[in-house]
Design a protein around this motif. Sequence first.
Motif, PDB file in Angstrom:
ATOM      1  N   THR A 123       0.842  -1.190   0.000  1.00  9.11           N
ATOM      2  CA  THR A 123       0.000   0.000   0.000  1.00  9.11           C
ATOM      3  C   THR A 123       0.881   1.246   0.000  1.00  9.11           C
ATOM      4  N   ALA A 124       0.323   2.316  -0.566  1.00  8.25           N
ATOM      5  CA  ALA A 124       1.009   3.612  -0.610  1.00  8.25           C
ATOM      6  C   ALA A 124      -0.059   4.699  -0.530  1.00  8.25           C
ATOM      7  N   PHE A 125       0.378   5.926  -0.263  1.00  9.02           N
ATOM      8  CA  PHE A 125      -0.547   7.059  -0.184  1.00  9.02           C
ATOM      9  C   PHE A 125      -1.217   7.309  -1.535  1.00  9.02           C
ATOM     10  N   GLN A 132      11.619  -8.361  -7.755  1.00  8.94           N
ATOM     11  CA  GLN A 132      10.306  -8.944  -7.447  1.00  8.94           C
ATOM     12  C   GLN A 132       9.202  -7.994  -7.928  1.00  8.94           C
ATOM     13  N   PRO A 133       8.403  -8.403  -8.921  1.00 11.86           N
ATOM     14  CA  PRO A 133       7.267  -7.566  -9.331  1.00 11.86           C
ATOM     15  C   PRO A 133       6.270  -7.415  -8.180  1.00 11.86           C
ATOM     16  N   TYR A 134       5.496  -6.332  -8.200  1.00 13.54           N
ATOM     17  CA  TYR A 134       4.554  -6.090  -7.099  1.00 13.54           C
ATOM     18  C   TYR A 134       3.383  -5.272  -7.607  1.00 13.54           C
ATOM     19  N   ASP A 135       2.280  -5.393  -6.899  1.00 16.99           N
ATOM     20  CA  ASP A 135       1.127  -4.535  -7.146  1.00 16.99           C
ATOM     21  C   ASP A 135       1.055  -3.482  -6.047  1.00 16.99           C
ATOM     22  N   VAL A 136       0.397  -2.367  -6.350  1.00 14.13           N
ATOM     23  CA  VAL A 136       0.241  -1.289  -5.372  1.00 14.13           C
ATOM     24  C   VAL A 136      -1.241  -0.992  -5.202  1.00 14.13           C
ATOM     25  N   PRO A 159       3.744   1.778   4.569  1.00 15.54           N
ATOM     26  CA  PRO A 159       3.230   0.744   3.684  1.00 15.54           C
ATOM     27  C   PRO A 159       2.797  -0.507   4.455  1.00 15.54           C
ATOM     28  N   THR A 160       1.997  -1.316   3.792  1.00 17.93           N
ATOM     29  CA  THR A 160       1.780  -2.696   4.227  1.00 17.93           C
ATOM     30  C   THR A 160       2.260  -3.608   3.101  1.00 17.93           C
ATOM     31  N   TYR A 161       2.306  -4.894   3.390  1.00 16.15           N
ATOM     32  CA  TYR A 161       2.803  -5.884   2.425  1.00 16.15           C
ATOM     33  C   TYR A 161       1.958  -7.130   2.576  1.00 16.15           C
ATOM     34  N   GLU A 162       1.336  -7.554   1.491  1.00 14.94           N
ATOM     35  CA  GLU A 162       0.530  -8.776   1.507  1.00 14.94           C
ATOM     36  C   GLU A 162       1.051  -9.736   0.455  1.00 14.94           C
ATOM     37  N   ASP A 163       1.286 -10.958   0.894  1.00 16.96           N
ATOM     38  CA  ASP A 163       1.775 -11.987  -0.031  1.00 16.96           C
ATOM     39  C   ASP A 163       1.143 -13.304   0.406  1.00 16.96           C
ATOM     40  N   GLY A 164       0.099 -13.727  -0.298  1.00 13.10           N
ATOM     41  CA  GLY A 164      -0.612 -14.940   0.105  1.00 13.10           C
ATOM     42  C   GLY A 164      -1.199 -14.772   1.491  1.00 13.10           C
ATOM     43  N   ASP A 165      -0.833 -15.677   2.398  1.00 16.33           N
ATOM     44  CA  ASP A 165      -1.378 -15.642   3.763  1.00 16.33           C
ATOM     45  C   ASP A 165      -0.680 -14.619   4.653  1.00 16.33           C
TER      46      ASP A 165
END
Lengths: 216, 216
Positions: free
Chosen positions: A6-8, A33-37, A60-66
């Motif tokens: 996540t970002a502002f 590592q590719p990522y979505d925002v 930021p937060t970071y979500e990857d699977g569980d």
Amino acid sequence: MIPTITAFANSPDRGKGQARDMRVRWALEEVGQPYDVRLVSFAEMKQPAHLALHPFGQIPTYEDGDLALFESGAIVLHLAERHAGLLPDDANARSRAIAWMFAALSTLERPIVELGMAMLFERDRSWYAERLPMLRDRVRTRLGELSRRLGGADWLDGGFSAGDLMMVTVLRRLHTSGLLDEYPDLAAYVVRGESRPAFRRAFDAQLAVFTAASRS
Amino acid sequence: MIPTITAFANSPDRGKGQARDMRVRWALEEVGQPYDVRLVSFAEMKQPAHLALHPFGQIPTYEDGDLALFESGAIVLHLAERHAGLLPDDANARSRAIAWMFAALSTLERPIVELGMAMLFERDRSWYAERLPMLRDRVRTRLGELSRRLGGADWLDGGFSAGDLMMVTVLRRLHTSGLLDEYPDLAAYVVRGESRPAFRRAFDAQLAVFTAASRS
């Protein structure tokens, strides 16, 4: 599976790359590592859905699977432990690189944020002019110590590491203060970090959010 | 090989266990690792021999064979990665526990130290009375968020971890402010940490330095 950060939605720094998602973007770019925002507004950050990811309602937060993580330092370390490129192979050098991550956040960022908060929120208070030199001197003390340790080297401890990544992003927060100009070796160290291709890609990605928002 | 840490020869908190060697002592006791302590004076901390170990001239440091580390967070993480007892086995839970270590140092300790610094160094300044409520409110914001996330659980994420160890030591710095009393669940959380046998042993060890110094 591509992780999501996540970002502002509207970064208060207007795309200067001083928000803490920049650290995570840079680390992701360094390790390839590719990522979505997912962009979040200030109002959304304090809603239950975001607070479930980040107890203190920040980015930021970071979500990857569980896995859901918060704190930029923890996310960068998580990435550094799972991909090559941000921590040395030697066990002792690896622990020292992690020590520089903590030093950037605990020892450098604290007085730098305190100065930044005063410049943002206390500029019209009666004590501002008298208190500012004290805050600037606290930052100078740490910059002087950091400069002495760097000792003319390119990076803090051998090759570029997650410790340098965190330190460069922390020092970049000083740009509006002018303090970095008093330490040419540290200013050059920051430029060295900013010149890395992964930094440029991360910077351009966060800037694109702001320029897109400006157009809308 | 027994590792050596450094601690204040004359701790400014007079043995209340708020100096940062307490975190490292507690972690060493939790994992059952014996250690030696070298006491350093404030003058010695700024001399070249100590600065070689700690670029910012502080305590604690950690020496184990060829490895020298600084930053309490980095030392506790180093110990937690090499011994059982401070990080969960599950990879995701492990990353979350480390995120709480960073949260304790970056998100909680920052406003808590800012309040503490003001109470120590700005008490006789003209702005102190007007500025103090703002600093206390900044700490309250974080305590409220932490309390909501704790949600009545014993520890921050499952069983006791290095994240709780760091958080309890950070919250203990609030004792003289009275702010912890406004959050009975957090006060109980701190007592829960302080009740662990490893905490007691670490606390007694750092207190013994002060009582020995008082007698000499």
